[in-house]
Design a protein around this motif. Structure first.
Motif, PDB file in Angstrom:
ATOM      1  N   GLY B 123      35.324  35.239  49.352  1.00 43.26           N
ATOM      2  CA  GLY B 123      34.430  35.808  50.353  1.00 43.26           C
ATOM      3  C   GLY B 123      34.044  37.209  49.947  1.00 43.26           C
ATOM      4  N   SER B 124      33.380  37.910  50.866  1.00 43.06           N
ATOM      5  CA  SER B 124      32.979  39.274  50.525  1.00 43.06           C
ATOM      6  C   SER B 124      33.651  40.265  51.477  1.00 43.06           C
ATOM      7  CB  SER B 124      31.457  39.413  50.595  1.00 43.06           C
ATOM      8  OG  SER B 124      31.004  39.017  51.859  1.00 43.06           O
ATOM      9  N   GLY B 125      33.919  41.449  50.958  1.00 43.60           N
ATOM     10  CA  GLY B 125      34.499  42.529  51.760  1.00 43.60           C
ATOM     11  C   GLY B 125      35.904  42.248  52.236  1.00 43.60           C
ATOM     12  N   ILE B 126      36.674  41.494  51.451  1.00 44.31           N
ATOM     13  CA  ILE B 126      38.041  41.143  51.865  1.00 44.31           C
ATOM     14  C   ILE B 126      39.025  42.200  51.371  1.00 44.31           C
ATOM     15  CG2 ILE B 126      39.899  39.441  51.628  1.00 44.31           C
ATOM     16  CD1 ILE B 126      37.640  37.348  51.231  1.00 44.31           C
ATOM     17  N   THR B 127      39.914  42.616  52.252  1.00 39.66           N
ATOM     18  CA  THR B 127      40.947  43.575  51.845  1.00 39.66           C
ATOM     19  C   THR B 127      42.326  42.928  51.991  1.00 39.66           C
ATOM     20  OG1 THR B 127      41.198  44.490  54.066  1.00 39.66           O
ATOM     21  CG2 THR B 127      39.581  45.556  52.634  1.00 39.66           C
ATOM     22  N   VAL B 128      43.245  43.380  51.128  1.00 35.11           N
ATOM     23  CA  VAL B 128      44.629  42.894  51.176  1.00 35.11           C
ATOM     24  C   VAL B 128      45.534  44.118  51.283  1.00 35.11           C
ATOM     25  CG1 VAL B 128      46.411  41.528  50.031  1.00 35.11           C
ATOM     26  CG2 VAL B 128      43.999  40.986  49.645  1.00 35.11           C
ATOM     27  N   SER B 129      46.372  44.148  52.317  1.00 33.84           N
ATOM     28  CA  SER B 129      47.295  45.271  52.506  1.00 33.84           C
ATOM     29  C   SER B 129      48.717  44.751  52.480  1.00 33.84           C
ATOM     30  CB  SER B 129      47.083  45.945  53.858  1.00 33.84           C
ATOM     31  OG  SER B 129      45.730  46.061  54.154  1.00 33.84           O
ATOM     32  N   SER B 130      49.616  45.624  52.065  1.00 33.89           N
ATOM     33  CA  SER B 130      51.023  45.245  52.044  1.00 33.89           C
ATOM     34  C   SER B 130      51.815  46.287  52.809  1.00 33.89           C
ATOM     35  CB  SER B 130      51.540  45.170  50.620  1.00 33.89           C
ATOM     36  OG  SER B 130      50.767  44.266  49.890  1.00 33.89           O
ATOM     37  N   SER B 131      53.033  45.916  53.126  1.00 34.94           N
ATOM     38  CA  SER B 131      53.875  46.840  53.868  1.00 34.94           C
ATOM     39  C   SER B 131      55.152  47.059  53.060  1.00 34.94           C
ATOM     40  CB  SER B 131      54.190  46.205  55.221  1.00 34.94           C
ATOM     41  OG  SER B 131      55.073  46.988  55.947  1.00 34.94           O
ATOM     42  N   ASN B 132      55.538  48.309  52.861  1.00 38.13           N
ATOM     43  CA  ASN B 132      56.808  48.623  52.191  1.00 38.13           C
ATOM     44  C   ASN B 132      56.943  48.013  50.807  1.00 38.13           C
ATOM     45  OD1 ASN B 132      57.676  50.026  54.424  1.00 38.13           O
ATOM     46  ND2 ASN B 132      58.500  48.176  55.384  1.00 38.13           N
ATOM     47  N   ILE B 133      55.902  48.086  50.028  1.00 34.98           N
ATOM     48  CA  ILE B 133      55.980  47.536  48.676  1.00 34.98           C
ATOM     49  C   ILE B 133      55.145  48.419  47.740  1.00 34.98           C
ATOM     50  CG2 ILE B 133      54.102  45.873  49.080  1.00 34.98           C
ATOM     51  CD1 ILE B 133      55.692  43.891  47.346  1.00 34.98           C
ATOM     52  N   GLU B 134      55.690  48.635  46.539  1.00 32.14           N
ATOM     53  CA  GLU B 134      54.981  49.453  45.559  1.00 32.14           C
ATOM     54  C   GLU B 134      54.112  48.520  44.716  1.00 32.14           C
ATOM     55  OE1 GLU B 134      56.609  52.274  42.113  1.00 32.14           O
ATOM     56  OE2 GLU B 134      57.736  52.392  43.971  1.00 32.14           O
ATOM     57  N   THR B 135      52.819  48.820  44.589  1.00 27.20           N
ATOM     58  CA  THR B 135      51.952  47.923  43.810  1.00 27.20           C
ATOM     59  C   THR B 135      51.161  48.703  42.765  1.00 27.20           C
ATOM     60  OG1 THR B 135      50.078  48.078  45.335  1.00 27.20           O
ATOM     61  CG2 THR B 135      51.648  46.328  45.763  1.00 27.20           C
ATOM     62  N   VAL B 136      50.856  48.032  41.663  1.00 32.71           N
ATOM     63  CA  VAL B 136      49.965  48.597  40.642  1.00 32.71           C
ATOM     64  C   VAL B 136      48.881  47.564  40.342  1.00 32.71           C
ATOM     65  CG1 VAL B 136      51.739  50.023  39.527  1.00 32.71           C
ATOM     66  CG2 VAL B 136      51.306  47.722  38.674  1.00 32.71           C
ATOM     67  N   THR B 137      47.722  48.079  39.906  1.00 31.85           N
ATOM     68  CA  THR B 137      46.628  47.196  39.495  1.00 31.85           C
ATOM     69  C   THR B 137      46.288  47.456  38.033  1.00 31.85           C
ATOM     70  OG1 THR B 137      45.689  47.110  41.720  1.00 31.85           O
ATOM     71  CG2 THR B 137      44.205  46.587  39.927  1.00 31.85           C
ATOM     72  N   VAL B 138      46.070  46.391  37.300  1.00 30.99           N
ATOM     73  CA  VAL B 138      45.608  46.500  35.918  1.00 30.99           C
ATOM     74  C   VAL B 138      44.263  45.785  35.834  1.00 30.99           C
ATOM     75  CG1 VAL B 138      46.084  45.867  33.516  1.00 30.99           C
ATOM     76  CG2 VAL B 138      47.966  46.571  35.008  1.00 30.99           C
ATOM     77  N   LEU B 139      43.265  46.480  35.279  1.00 31.64           N
ATOM     78  CA  LEU B 139      41.945  45.860  35.114  1.00 31.64           C
ATOM     79  C   LEU B 139      41.900  45.156  33.767  1.00 31.64           C
ATOM     80  CD1 LEU B 139      39.648  48.830  36.246  1.00 31.64           C
ATOM     81  CD2 LEU B 139      40.516  46.923  37.602  1.00 31.64           C
ATOM     82  N   CYS B 140      41.473  43.905  33.771  1.00 32.34           N
ATOM     83  CA  CYS B 140      41.374  43.132  32.543  1.00 32.34           C
ATOM     84  C   CYS B 140      39.903  42.776  32.333  1.00 32.34           C
ATOM     85  CB  CYS B 140      42.184  41.836  32.651  1.00 32.34           C
ATOM     86  SG  CYS B 140      43.926  42.102  33.004  1.00 32.34           S
ATOM     87  N   ASN B 141      39.363  43.115  31.188  1.00 32.77           N
ATOM     88  CA  ASN B 141      37.950  42.842  30.923  1.00 32.77           C
ATOM     89  C   ASN B 141      37.790  41.581  30.078  1.00 32.77           C
ATOM     90  OD1 ASN B 141      36.658  45.178  32.187  1.00 32.77           O
ATOM     91  ND2 ASN B 141      37.864  46.327  30.702  1.00 32.77           N
ATOM     92  N   THR B 142      36.762  40.806  30.431  1.00 34.87           N
ATOM     93  CA  THR B 142      36.405  39.633  29.631  1.00 34.87           C
ATOM     94  C   THR B 142      34.889  39.662  29.453  1.00 34.87           C
ATOM     95  OG1 THR B 142      35.801  38.082  31.381  1.00 34.87           O
ATOM     96  CG2 THR B 142      38.157  38.344  30.949  1.00 34.87           C
ATOM     97  N   GLU B 143      34.383  38.790  28.605  1.00 33.36           N
ATOM     98  CA  GLU B 143      32.923  38.777  28.404  1.00 33.36           C
ATOM     99  C   GLU B 143      32.188  38.299  29.661  1.00 33.36           C
ATOM    100  OE1 GLU B 143      31.140  35.605  25.990  1.00 33.36           O
ATOM    101  OE2 GLU B 143      33.197  34.883  25.630  1.00 33.36           O
ATOM    102  N   TYR B 144      32.902  37.651  30.602  1.00 36.56           N
ATOM    103  CA  TYR B 144      32.266  37.130  31.816  1.00 36.56           C
ATOM    104  C   TYR B 144      32.421  38.064  33.011  1.00 36.56           C
ATOM    105  CZ  TYR B 144      32.278  32.839  29.105  1.00 36.56           C
ATOM    106  OH  TYR B 144      32.090  31.912  28.124  1.00 36.56           O
ATOM    107  N   GLY B 145      33.170  39.128  32.844  1.00 40.10           N
ATOM    108  CA  GLY B 145      33.376  40.036  33.971  1.00 40.10           C
ATOM    109  C   GLY B 145      34.831  40.434  34.083  1.00 40.10           C
ATOM    110  N   GLU B 146      35.126  41.104  35.181  1.00 39.98           N
ATOM    111  CA  GLU B 146      36.430  41.746  35.323  1.00 39.98           C
ATOM    112  C   GLU B 146      37.411  40.906  36.137  1.00 39.98           C
ATOM    113  OE1 GLU B 146      36.792  45.473  37.769  1.00 39.98           O
ATOM    114  OE2 GLU B 146      36.527  46.336  35.779  1.00 39.98           O
TER     115      GLU B 146
END
Lengths: 153, 158
Positions: B123-146
């Motif tokens: 869908g569009s404009g979806i957010t995901v939140s967590s409680s009491n957890i440490e998170t990291v994001t890694v961006l991975c690139n491909t020829e078709y997009g991210e």
């Protein structure tokens, strides 16, 4: 799905809500489904591992989510689902699922629940399960609470 | 977050995406600590787990990349991001990546992690939140997009 595996989740939700002063909770319907698609805008989900494996998701409209958060915070008005409110709603799911654990132990089943996540979107297509699952709708004075359960035994 | 908890997910993402679809991740970003909520690009699947430490893993694909993934997996072109077969494929990809990474973590560090089944949404404009957890994001690139890979552990270490 065996209702013996569904009831602890429902009893736990009712018990937590009663602690927040909500007493008039009616169990409206139990829907057995071949796959479970969630249509409400706000869903807090938690993974279940141990003797049972699956996910349980608590789903609300935005308005009901705001009212639930307000009730948790002693009636403080909630206008928007900001970061603090979302965290509170995730924590509420943690309380719902956590309170079901001792009820499963009475059936000699040990479950462990994962950290909660809250998914919010007006335009969302959310599949909780591609196989048998159950939705229980609870009617409360704050609006409908859907308890969506998928379990593999 | 302890880098020993991040690297296996990145390695499994690179390897399993290539094995299942032939799509290569051409570059990855440094892990970014998340503050607050995660915003989906369009198609996401999340999987939660528990053992000696509790955590979650989420893959998030741009619509273009998600379509390319499904086309490679099934041999069919699917345009509808809200099709159950489409999302079933994304869910299966996540299950394979997380299963591979968690097996490595269990074998290497004896974390006894057990996975819940994946959930999936689009869908569009979806957010995901967590409680009491440490998170990291890694961006991975491909020829078709991210593709964004989001890794979270309670306490961030074991």
């Amino acid at each position: 799905m065996d209702m013996k595996l569904v009831n602890p989740f429902i009893v736990a939700v009712k018990s937590v809500l009663e602690q927040f002063g909500l007493s008039d909770i009616k169990q409206q319907v139990v829907q057995q489904k071949e796959e479970l698609i969630i249509k409400k805008e706000v869903t807090a989900y938690i993974g279940v591992v141990g003797d049972l494996q699956g996910n349980v998701a608590y789903s609300y409209s935005v308005e009901t989510a705001k009212q639930l958060a307000s009730t948790m915070m002693m009636g403080m008005p909630v206008e928007v689902l900001d970061e603090m409110i979302k965290s509170a709603l995730a924590e509420l799911a943690n309380m719902f699922a956590g309170n079901s654990s001792p009820l499963f132990e009475m059936q000699n089943l040990t479950i462990d629940v994962t950290p909660p996540s809250l998914v919010v979107g007006d335009d969302i297509f959310f599949i909780l399960s591609f196989h048998d699952a159950v939705t229980v709708v609870l009617e409360t004075s704050l609006g409908e609470i859907e308890v969506n359960i998928e379990l593999e035994v | 977050m302890d880098s020993r908890l991040i690297a296996p997910y990145i390695n499994s993402t690179i390897n399993m995406l290539k094995d299942m679809t032939g799509i290569e991740i051409t570059s990855t970003s440094e892990p970014q600590n998340d503050s607050g909520e995660f915003v989906s690009q369009g198609v996401s699947s999340a999987i939660a787990f528990s053992g000696k430490i509790k955590g979650k893993f989420l893959i998030d694909l741009s619509p273009q990349l998600a379509k390319a993934v499904i086309c490679q997996m099934t041999g069919e072109t699917m345009e509808d991001l809200k099709d159950r077969l489409f999302l079933s494929g994304i869910s299966e990809l996540n299950n394979t990546i997380a299963g591979d990474a968690n097996t490595f973590l269990n074998n290497t560090y004896a974390l006894s992690l057990r996975l819940a089944p994946p959930i999936v949404f689009s869908g569009s404009g979806i957010t995901v939140s967590s409680s009491n957890i440490e998170t990291v994001t890694v961006l991975c690139n491909t020829e078709y997009g991210e593709m964004k890979v989001n890794i979270g552990f309670q306490g961030g270490a074991f």
